[in-house]
Design a protein around this motif. Structure first.
Motif, PDB file in Angstrom:
ATOM      1  N   ALA A 175      51.265  46.948  42.136  1.00 30.76           N
ATOM      2  CA  ALA A 175      49.932  46.365  42.315  1.00 30.76           C
ATOM      3  C   ALA A 175      49.799  45.106  41.458  1.00 30.76           C
ATOM      4  CB  ALA A 175      48.864  47.371  41.935  1.00 30.76           C
ATOM      5  N   THR A 224      47.192  42.036  39.862  1.00 30.23           N
ATOM      6  CA  THR A 224      45.832  41.672  39.491  1.00 30.23           C
ATOM      7  C   THR A 224      45.788  40.170  39.313  1.00 30.23           C
ATOM      8  OG1 THR A 224      45.427  43.780  38.387  1.00 30.23           O
ATOM      9  CG2 THR A 224      44.016  41.938  37.754  1.00 30.23           C
ATOM     10  N   THR A 226      38.508  44.783  51.889  1.00 33.22           N
ATOM     11  CA  THR A 226      39.655  44.946  52.773  1.00 33.22           C
ATOM     12  C   THR A 226      39.633  43.843  53.823  1.00 33.22           C
ATOM     13  OG1 THR A 226      39.506  47.339  52.504  1.00 33.22           O
ATOM     14  CG2 THR A 226      40.817  46.543  54.355  1.00 33.22           C
ATOM     15  N   THR A 256      43.080  47.830  49.928  1.00 33.70           N
ATOM     16  CA  THR A 256      41.754  47.478  49.439  1.00 33.70           C
ATOM     17  C   THR A 256      41.864  46.923  48.029  1.00 33.70           C
ATOM     18  OG1 THR A 256      40.751  49.184  50.804  1.00 33.70           O
ATOM     19  CG2 THR A 256      39.449  48.371  48.955  1.00 33.70           C
ATOM     20  N   MET A 257      41.349  45.714  47.857  1.00 30.49           N
ATOM     21  CA  MET A 257      41.272  45.086  46.542  1.00 30.49           C
ATOM     22  C   MET A 257      39.952  45.482  45.900  1.00 30.49           C
ATOM     23  SD  MET A 257      42.216  41.048  46.791  1.00 30.49           S
ATOM     24  CE  MET A 257      41.262  40.686  48.258  1.00 30.49           C
ATOM     25  N   THR A 258      39.971  45.649  44.605  1.00 24.25           N
ATOM     26  CA  THR A 258      38.727  45.796  43.859  1.00 24.25           C
ATOM     27  C   THR A 258      38.446  44.446  43.222  1.00 24.25           C
ATOM     28  OG1 THR A 258      39.142  48.130  43.425  1.00 24.25           O
ATOM     29  CG2 THR A 258      37.543  47.015  41.999  1.00 24.25           C
ATOM     30  N   MET A 259      37.335  43.853  43.595  1.00 22.07           N
ATOM     31  CA  MET A 259      36.953  42.533  43.084  1.00 22.07           C
ATOM     32  C   MET A 259      35.752  42.694  42.158  1.00 22.07           C
ATOM     33  SD  MET A 259      37.623  40.062  46.424  1.00 22.07           S
ATOM     34  CE  MET A 259      35.961  39.568  46.399  1.00 22.07           C
ATOM     35  N   ALA A 269      40.588  40.418  40.550  1.00 25.78           N
ATOM     36  CA  ALA A 269      40.943  41.106  41.799  1.00 25.78           C
ATOM     37  C   ALA A 269      42.107  42.038  41.486  1.00 25.78           C
ATOM     38  CB  ALA A 269      41.330  40.106  42.875  1.00 25.78           C
ATOM     39  N   GLU A 270      41.890  43.334  41.637  1.00 32.56           N
ATOM     40  CA  GLU A 270      42.923  44.329  41.357  1.00 32.56           C
ATOM     41  C   GLU A 270      43.473  44.882  42.660  1.00 32.56           C
ATOM     42  OE1 GLU A 270      41.659  46.713  37.588  1.00 32.56           O
ATOM     43  OE2 GLU A 270      39.829  46.199  38.729  1.00 32.56           O
ATOM     44  N   ASP A 271      44.759  45.241  42.651  1.00 33.79           N
ATOM     45  CA  ASP A 271      45.440  45.775  43.833  1.00 33.79           C
ATOM     46  C   ASP A 271      45.447  44.759  44.977  1.00 33.79           C
ATOM     47  OD1 ASP A 271      45.969  48.224  42.536  1.00 33.79           O
ATOM     48  OD2 ASP A 271      43.975  48.960  43.061  1.00 33.79           O
ATOM     49  N   VAL A 272      45.780  43.513  44.658  1.00 29.45           N
ATOM     50  CA  VAL A 272      45.830  42.449  45.660  1.00 29.45           C
ATOM     51  C   VAL A 272      46.970  42.756  46.634  1.00 29.45           C
ATOM     52  CG1 VAL A 272      46.157  39.979  46.041  1.00 29.45           C
ATOM     53  CG2 VAL A 272      44.934  40.777  43.999  1.00 29.45           C
ATOM     54  N   HIS A 280      46.084  32.519  46.361  1.00 28.60           N
ATOM     55  CA  HIS A 280      44.908  33.237  45.873  1.00 28.60           C
ATOM     56  C   HIS A 280      44.314  32.512  44.666  1.00 28.60           C
ATOM     57  CE1 HIS A 280      42.928  37.375  44.993  1.00 28.60           C
ATOM     58  NE2 HIS A 280      42.260  36.730  45.912  1.00 28.60           N
TER      59      HIS A 280
END
Length: 155
Positions: free
Chosen positions: A2, A4, A93, A104-107, A124-127, A136
């Motif tokens: 993952a 970030t 997503t 799915t990214m967590t922003m 942005a995590e899990d890009v 990006h």
């Protein structure tokens, strides 16, 4: 593994104005799309558990093909956490048939008062692997520049 991605900028505007621009669909369509793109919301409900669907359209799809169609990226998102005046967390997503764009990214957008105005920090995590780190970073920098221009020119 993952990835970030992060970006930040100090904006010469009060924290309440910066935060408001993170949760207002009209403001978001003015500053969020990176250079070369426009955006429109098909729905928008900024509250914990709320969601939005954003269509980003490329001005020139030959230079940057879209993730959803030849000239667009469609984003499905829901608000995970909203702390008024402080933070907005979204699960985002991209709608795409390409497995490299899946996931799915967590922003997270955070605002902090500083002497010169407001520091805006983005994480942005899990890009997804299909989103190049270079592209990006350029997109995030462009959006933060747009946000600064949007807020610094307004009264």
């Amino acid at each position: 593994m993952a990835r970030t991605d992060t970006a930040s900028r100090v904006i010469a505007a009060a924290p309440d104005r910066v935060y408001a621009a993170l949760v207002d669909p009209g403001a978001l369509t003015a500053w969020l799309p990176p250079d070369g793109m426009t955006g429109r919301f098909e729905r928008f409900d900024a509250k914990p558990g709320g969601s939005y669907r954003l269509v980003l359209t490329y001005a020139d799809a030959s230079a940057a093909p879209g993730k959803t169609t030849a000239d667009s990226d469609v984003v499905e998102a829901h608000f995970v956490d909203i702390v008024p005046g402080v933070r907005v967390v979204q699960a985002v997503t991209f709608v795409s048939d390409d497995p490299a764009q899946a996931g799915t990214m967590t922003m997270t957008w955070e605002v902090t008062a500083v002497e010169q105005g407001t520091r805006v920090e983005f994480r942005a995590e899990d890009v997804p692997a299909g989103i190049s780190a270079e592209d990006h970073a350029a997109g995030l920098t462009s959006s933060l520049t747009n946000l600064a221009e949007h807020l610094e020119k307004a009264p």
